[in-house]
Design an enzyme around this catalytic site. Structure first.
Site, PDB file in Angstrom:
ATOM      1  N   ASP A 186     116.232 -36.909 -39.737  1.00  0.00           N
ATOM      2  CA  ASP A 186     116.197 -35.440 -39.692  1.00  0.00           C
ATOM      3  C   ASP A 186     114.848 -34.944 -40.209  1.00  0.00           C
ATOM      4  O   ASP A 186     114.504 -35.160 -41.374  1.00  0.00           O
ATOM      5  CB  ASP A 186     117.339 -34.896 -40.574  1.00  0.00           C
ATOM      6  CG  ASP A 186     117.525 -33.392 -40.434  1.00  0.00           C
ATOM      7  OD1 ASP A 186     116.548 -32.700 -40.075  1.00  0.00           O
ATOM      8  OD2 ASP A 186     118.638 -32.922 -40.695  1.00  0.00           O
TER       9      ASP A 186
ATOM     10  N   HIS B  78     118.162 -33.708 -36.582  1.00  0.00           N
ATOM     11  CA  HIS B  78     118.847 -32.533 -37.131  1.00  0.00           C
ATOM     12  C   HIS B  78     120.062 -32.141 -36.273  1.00  0.00           C
ATOM     13  O   HIS B  78     120.985 -31.497 -36.753  1.00  0.00           O
ATOM     14  CB  HIS B  78     117.861 -31.362 -37.229  1.00  0.00           C
ATOM     15  CG  HIS B  78     118.322 -30.279 -38.151  1.00  0.00           C
ATOM     16  ND1 HIS B  78     118.489 -30.477 -39.504  1.00  0.00           N
ATOM     17  CD2 HIS B  78     118.685 -28.980 -37.916  1.00  0.00           C
ATOM     18  CE1 HIS B  78     118.909 -29.351 -40.070  1.00  0.00           C
ATOM     19  NE2 HIS B  78     119.055 -28.433 -39.120  1.00  0.00           N
TER      20      HIS B  78
ATOM     21  N   SER C 196     123.782 -26.887 -40.639  1.00  0.00           N
ATOM     22  CA  SER C 196     122.423 -26.461 -40.970  1.00  0.00           C
ATOM     23  C   SER C 196     122.453 -25.183 -41.816  1.00  0.00           C
ATOM     24  O   SER C 196     122.939 -25.223 -42.946  1.00  0.00           O
ATOM     25  CB  SER C 196     121.635 -26.299 -39.660  1.00  0.00           C
ATOM     26  OG  SER C 196     120.276 -26.119 -39.902  1.00  0.00           O
TER      27      SER C 196
HETATM   28  C1  MLT Z   1     117.953 -23.049 -43.441  1.00  0.00           C
HETATM   29  O1  MLT Z   1     117.098 -22.205 -43.290  1.00  0.00           O
HETATM   30  O2  MLT Z   1     119.119 -22.816 -43.821  1.00  0.00           O
HETATM   31  C2  MLT Z   1     117.566 -24.462 -43.158  1.00  0.00           C
HETATM   32  O3  MLT Z   1     116.188 -24.561 -43.115  1.00  0.00           O
HETATM   33  C3  MLT Z   1     118.164 -24.951 -41.894  1.00  0.00           C
HETATM   34  C4  MLT Z   1     117.728 -24.144 -40.720  1.00  0.00           C
HETATM   35  O4  MLT Z   1     118.358 -23.147 -40.438  1.00  0.00           O
HETATM   36  O5  MLT Z   1     116.748 -24.502 -40.058  1.00  0.00           O
END
Ligand code: MLT
Length: 238
Positions: free
Chosen positions: A182, A213, A132
């Protein structure tokens, strides 16, 4: 602003030698990220990059599962969002502060370089494993500081930024694990990232898990399989 409307393939120009000279003169920074380092029994090191709200311990068990013999380097993101560690600032969900992102990607790349000297691991065997937000900073490093690593596993990644000039990633191999349900990273976003990295010449393998996710055992199993196959001489698409 999120660069979603920008074309991805702007063409690759040869690197400016003056710029390369400046990069080489960049001073080595001290290892100033809170981090864990776990020595291994092989030449490989996994650079573990956690998601929003995680820390340097989050991915240690996953790193071990992916490669029981690799050394593990796991920094904690320095940016706090309501007390949750991240690797760069965002303005809203999926809308990144691009200036901060560029600064943080360079800062992390410098940390990895100095950690390699400090702990004595070879960067040519470095594999980033990001989840992520950690996958997004790993993708940013590939696009902005491609000398840092040539292999990456990106779980639930999106297009973090589009550089003015695409780097030459023709010696880079990337495995992307997406979730087909996701809610944060739609399939179209994953496909844009694949397109961008392929435009830069990277060998990209993409796999959609029946998942959201969050990571699943199937993701880990598929990534482990890809990582094992990296040692084989032929390019195996998994
Ligand atoms: C981010 O902010 O890098 C993406 O939205 C993934 C997350 O951290 O939720």
């Amino acid at each position: 602003m999120r660069p979603s409307s920008q074309p991805l393939c702007l063409g690759r120009r040869p690197p400016n030698p003056l710029f390369l000279g400046i990069q080489r003169l960049r001073p080595v920074m001290s290892t100033d990220f809170i981090h864990e380092f776990v020595p291994g029994n092989s030449n490989r090191t996994l650079l573990l990059l956690h998601g929003t709200g995680g820390n340097e311990r989050d991915l240690i068990a996953i790193g071990r599962e992916l490669d029981p013999n690799a050394a593990l380097l796991s920094p904690r993101g320095k940016v706090l969002e309501n007390g949750m560690p991240r690797f760069f600032r965002r303005l809203a969900e999926g809308v990144f502060d691009l200036e901060d992102l560029k600064h943080r990607a360079n800062e992390l790349a410098d940390f990895v370089t100095s950690a390699a000297q400090h702990y004595g691991f070879a960067t040519d065997q470095l594999v980033a494993v990001g989840y992520s937000n950690g996958a997004n900073i790993a993708a940013s490093m590939l696009l902005l500081r491609p000398e840092i690593m040539h292999r990456a596993i990106l779980f639930r990644a999106m297009v973090p930024l589009i550089p003015d000039t695409l780097p030459d990633l023709s010696s880079v191999r990337i495995w992307i694990g997406a979730g087909d349900q996701d809610p944060i990273v739609p399939a179209s976003e994953t496909k844009r990232l694949v397109e961008l990295l392929r435009c830069a010449g990277a060998d990209v393998t993409i796999r959609f898990a029946k998942a959201g996710h969050g990571l699943t055992n199937n993701d880990l199993e598929a990534a482990r399989h890809w990582l094992r196959a990296l040692n084989k001489p032929t390019r195996e698409k998994l």
